[in-house]
Motif scaffolding. Structure first.
Motif, PDB file in Angstrom:
ATOM      1  N   VAL A  14       0.969  -1.053  -0.026  1.00  0.00           N
ATOM      2  CA  VAL A  14       0.011  -0.036  -0.068  1.00  0.00           C
ATOM      3  C   VAL A  14       0.910   1.269  -0.119  1.00  0.00           C
ATOM      4  O   VAL A  14       0.543   2.122  -0.740  1.00  0.00           O
ATOM      5  N   VAL A  17       2.852   1.907  -3.347  1.00  0.00           N
ATOM      6  CA  VAL A  17       2.003   2.625  -4.540  1.00  0.00           C
ATOM      7  C   VAL A  17       2.118   4.225  -4.038  1.00  0.00           C
ATOM      8  O   VAL A  17       2.202   4.968  -4.946  1.00  0.00           O
ATOM      9  N   ALA A 115      -8.120  -0.117   1.266  1.00  0.00           N
ATOM     10  CA  ALA A 115      -6.818  -0.422   0.624  1.00  0.00           C
ATOM     11  C   ALA A 115      -6.214  -1.729   1.399  1.00  0.00           C
ATOM     12  O   ALA A 115      -5.928  -2.694   0.909  1.00  0.00           O
ATOM     13  N   ASN A 119      -5.995  -5.549   0.351  1.00  0.00           N
ATOM     14  CA  ASN A 119      -4.748  -6.061   0.255  1.00  0.00           C
ATOM     15  C   ASN A 119      -4.627  -7.403   0.941  1.00  0.00           C
ATOM     16  O   ASN A 119      -3.805  -8.081   0.545  1.00  0.00           O
ATOM     17  N   THR A 206      -8.876   2.157  -5.335  1.00  0.00           N
ATOM     18  CA  THR A 206      -7.904   2.033  -4.339  1.00  0.00           C
ATOM     19  C   THR A 206      -6.452   2.616  -4.947  1.00  0.00           C
ATOM     20  O   THR A 206      -5.853   3.632  -4.429  1.00  0.00           O
ATOM     21  N   PRO A 207      -6.031   2.127  -6.068  1.00  0.00           N
ATOM     22  CA  PRO A 207      -4.633   2.334  -6.803  1.00  0.00           C
ATOM     23  C   PRO A 207      -4.598   4.168  -7.108  1.00  0.00           C
ATOM     24  O   PRO A 207      -3.332   4.819  -6.908  1.00  0.00           O
ATOM     25  N   LEU A 211      -2.228   6.736  -5.209  1.00  0.00           N
ATOM     26  CA  LEU A 211      -1.018   7.720  -5.917  1.00  0.00           C
ATOM     27  C   LEU A 211      -1.208   9.075  -5.804  1.00  0.00           C
ATOM     28  O   LEU A 211      -0.405   9.746  -5.648  1.00  0.00           O
TER      29      LEU A 211
END
Length: 315
Positions: A14, A17, A115, A119, A206-207, A211
């Motif tokens: 996490v 990223v 997140a 994961n 989530t990604p 970011l």
């Protein structure tokens, strides 16, 4: 060693990223405008869609846990009141009280909570149940605290309260939770084309959020007003989980439920607290500092809490 590796596998991907977002921003591949647009997109579209998907497709009647909702709500209220009372007694600079209190209790439960649990478990798990218990209260108490502790003129407070309460009722995350609950309880089914569209949008939530959080991280601001920043970070990352995680364990919460509670208590301060502090005449610099500090330090402290909980058989 197995428990330690489990903890690292839960947290490191996490934060990597987020580090990627930070590096891409420094390389000018991402911009401040990107961060601004992504934060808005995540808050208004992708995260609500993700929560809607997980809640609407869950068997709420089977998975609903009144005990957990009440625990999350009760812990949230108690922690907020305690932090506010202590701040009123101990903080000499009244101009920072509202910002310090809000940043000390308001966890990134929706973004990072989802997140982390995704994961580990592959889906949002019990995150929606935890969010139902705490996120509406985060918003309501933030409005109350920032209004009464704000540095603006008192004549505008009534207008601010009205506008802020209206915004709470229009909060996309809260609306997504409510609509998802209705769909789940009525067992409403959508055509496959709709489901696949929802899946596609939810998959980027989530990604994209991670970011944007990494790209928007400003380490220098963590040094501003260092003493209250340390105090807020300590409360958020150490004090709250130290008090309430053992209580959760004693009440029988385990595995996905305990993980959701742990994220609620020990996760970093949400970036939306900065926006709210700025807009309600509170200390935005201090809020930003606590957000930055908790985001950075939680990569260590949260790994530690997960390792301890795993070693004790709680998750």
């Amino acid at each position: 060693m197995e428990n330690f590796i489990f903890s690292l596998n839960a947290t490191v991907p996490v934060f990597l990223v987020m580090v990627l977002g930070y590096l891409l921003y420094r390389k000018k591949m991402l911009t401040a405008e990107f961060v601004k647009v992504c934060n808005s997109l995540n808050f208004k579209v992708t995260l609500p869609v993700l929560l809607f998907k997980d809640i609407s497709r869950a068997s709420i009647q089977e998975e609903w846990d009144t005990k957990m909702v009440l625990f999350c709500a009760g812990v949230t209220v108690v922690s907020i009141v305690l932090i506010w009372v202590l701040a009123k007694k101990l903080v000499k600079d009244r101009t920072i009280t509202g910002a310090l209190v809000q940043a000390s209790f308001r966890s990134s439960a929706a973004v990072l909570g989802v997140a982390f649990i995704q994961n580990i478990y592959g889906d949002a798990g019990m995150a929606p149940i935890m969010i139902i218990g705490c996120v509406p209260l985060y918003n309501i108490f933030s409005v109350i605290i920032l209004t009464f502790e704000g540095n603006g003129d008192s004549s505008s407070q009534n207008s601010k309260i009205k506008d802020s309460l209206t915004e709470i009722l229009k909060n996309p995350i809260i609306l997504a939770i409510v609509i998802g609950l209705i769909v789940s309880l009525t067992k409403l089914k959508f055509p496959a084309i709709v489901d696949k569209t929802v899946d596609s949008v939810a998959a980027i939530a989530t990604p994209l959020a991670l970011l944007a959080m990494g790209a928007g991280f400003e380490g220098k601001k963590a040094m501003a007003k260092i003493k209250p920043t340390i105090a807020g970070a300590f409360i958020k990352l150490i004090a709250l989980p130290m008090v309430f995680v053992p209580l959760a364990a004693a009440m029988g919460f385990r595995y996905e439920k305990m993980m959701a509670i742990l994220i609620m208590l020990a996760g970093p301060t949400t970036v939306s607290s900065y926006i709210m502090a700025q807009n309600m005449d509170n200390d935005g610099v201090l809020t930003s500092s606590i957000v930055a500090a908790t985001t950075l330090l939680s990569s260590v402290t949260l790994t530690g809490w997960i390792f301890l909980s795993k070693s004790l058989g709680w998750i």
